[in-house]
Design an enzyme around this catalytic site. Structure first.
Site, PDB file in Angstrom:
ATOM      1  N   TYR A 183       1.008  -1.218   0.076  1.00 30.89           N
ATOM      2  CA  TYR A 183       0.041  -0.033  -0.130  1.00 30.89           C
ATOM      3  C   TYR A 183       0.914   1.209  -0.024  1.00 30.89           C
ATOM      4  CZ  TYR A 183       0.669   0.808   5.120  1.00 30.89           C
ATOM      5  OH  TYR A 183       1.356   0.856   6.195  1.00 30.89           O
ATOM      6  N   CYS A 184       0.363   2.326  -0.574  1.00 31.08           N
ATOM      7  CA  CYS A 184       0.880   3.667  -0.369  1.00 31.08           C
ATOM      8  C   CYS A 184      -0.158   4.702  -0.119  1.00 31.08           C
ATOM      9  CB  CYS A 184       2.019   3.701  -1.607  1.00 31.08           C
ATOM     10  SG  CYS A 184       0.964   3.787  -3.149  1.00 31.08           S
ATOM     11  N   THR A 185       0.146   5.883  -0.662  1.00 27.28           N
ATOM     12  CA  THR A 185      -0.853   7.048  -0.078  1.00 27.28           C
ATOM     13  C   THR A 185      -2.062   6.837  -1.297  1.00 27.28           C
ATOM     14  OG1 THR A 185       1.103   8.492   0.588  1.00 27.28           O
ATOM     15  CG2 THR A 185      -0.889   9.750   0.032  1.00 27.28           C
ATOM     16  N   ILE A 212      -4.070   4.445   0.601  1.00 26.38           N
ATOM     17  CA  ILE A 212      -4.744   5.063   1.998  1.00 26.38           C
ATOM     18  C   ILE A 212      -5.866   6.060   1.792  1.00 26.38           C
ATOM     19  CG2 ILE A 212      -4.022   5.870   4.298  1.00 26.38           C
ATOM     20  CD1 ILE A 212      -0.773   5.295   3.409  1.00 26.38           C
TER      21      ILE A 212
END
EC number: 1.14.-.-
Length: 328
Positions: A183-185, A212
């Site tokens: 996952y990332c922003t 996210i």
């Protein structure tokens, strides 16, 4: 009451011919409507965060969607009280996400349009977080993780995203045979990195679709199992994600108390990001160490107009001294 500001986060991997010329055209339009933000345009696509009032952001979204290459581009939206940016930047770069693969001899770069990990919606991602047989890997920079992350997520021992491929290779034996979810922003880094993991031979690779930012807005999961706040690359610095049982996990650099306020060390040759309350920022003149607090080019001192006597008094109050100025 002033009008709300909308912050738009978006990206799309799509071939852009003559991307440099398109970047110039893009900047011209953004400035003409008074938009502010930071956009990267590359041969492989577009990645940006922009802010403005309702009318301005609507004009921008309509203009972008009018181009058939971006007709389905997904804008993630936040409402804020103030602008998230002070200026407007549109820059051409070789890639919208640089993995450092060529620099570090990892062969050619990854094209997410050809290979990427399986998309997981927020509900599926939450299930992965609760699955003991699934490895959840944070692909962001270390300072992003330290402000907030998913509960139980692995924090790679890296300073920035470009170091991640080597870290994964060094630790391959720990999770090569397991399901790995990244996952990332907002999703742009994971599109490319999950594809790289697939190419490396990982058999079961997933990614949080929309990142996210999308997880925090989902009406079903409501950001649950996220601890802390999410780091963002604009004036806001952080935004809340967990709307079920929010917590503060980051601690003040100086006294260890819960704190989500990031500042940069006042020594321009250090510039380390640290958590600090306004009180401690002033008390320690925003220096992360005794050396930085007494550095001759301490920016807190100059920004706040402290005299040398006032500076010395603050250091003396915490048991430190300011070196004498040598005179000829």
């Amino acid at each position: 009451m002033s009008e709300k500001i909308r912050v738009l986060l978006y990206y799309k991997y799509v071939p852009i011919e003559d991307a440099q010329a398109y970047a110039a055209k893009h900047l011209e339009f953004c400035k003409s409507i008074g938009l502010k933000g930071r956009i990267i345009i590359a041969d492989e696509g577009i990645n940006g965060t922009v802010s403005g009032d309702y009318e301005t952001t609507q004009k921008y979204m309509d203009w972008v969607h009018s181009d058939e290459r971006f007709s389905d581009l997904w804008f993630k939206m936040d409402e804020e009280e103030e602008q998230a940016f002070k200026k407007m930047f549109v820059r051409y770069k070789k890639e919208i996400v640089h993995l450092g693969l060529e620099d570090n001899q990892f062969d050619e770069d990854i094209n997410p349009l050809e290979v990427t990990g399986q998309y997981l919606n927020p509900k599926e991602f939450k299930e992965a977080l609760l699955d003991e047989d699934t490895i959840v890997l944070d692909t962001r920079n270390d300072y992003e993780y330290d402000l907030g992350h998913f509960r139980g997520a692995v924090r790679p021992d890296i300073r920035n995203f470009r170091e991640l491929p080597q870290w994964v290779r060094d630790n391959k034996d720990k999770f090569m045979e397991k399901r790995v979810v990244v996952y990332c922003t907002g999703g742009v880094r994971c599109e490319k990195f999950s594809g790289w993991m697939v190419r490396e031979g990982f058999k079961d690779v997933g990614q949080l679709h929309g990142g996210i930012a999308t997880y925090g807005k989902d009406p079903e999961v409501q950001g649950e199992l996220w601890d802390g706040a999410m780091y963002v690359f604009d004036e806001r610095i952080s935004v809340p994600i967990n709307h079920v049982d929010p917590t503060v996990i980051s601690k003040d650099h100086f006294d260890g108390r819960p704190c989500e306020r990031y500042v940069n060390c006042a020594n321009p040759f250090c510039n380390k990001q640290i958590f600090a309350s306004e009180e401690n920022e002033a008390k320690y003149v925003r220096g992360c160490s005794p050396e930085c607090r007494a550095h001759e080019r301490n920016r807190y001192v100059s920004e706040n107009g402290l005299s040398r006597q006032e500076w010395a008094a603050r250091l003396e109050a915490i048991g430190e001294t300011l070196p004498q100025v040598e005179t000829v």
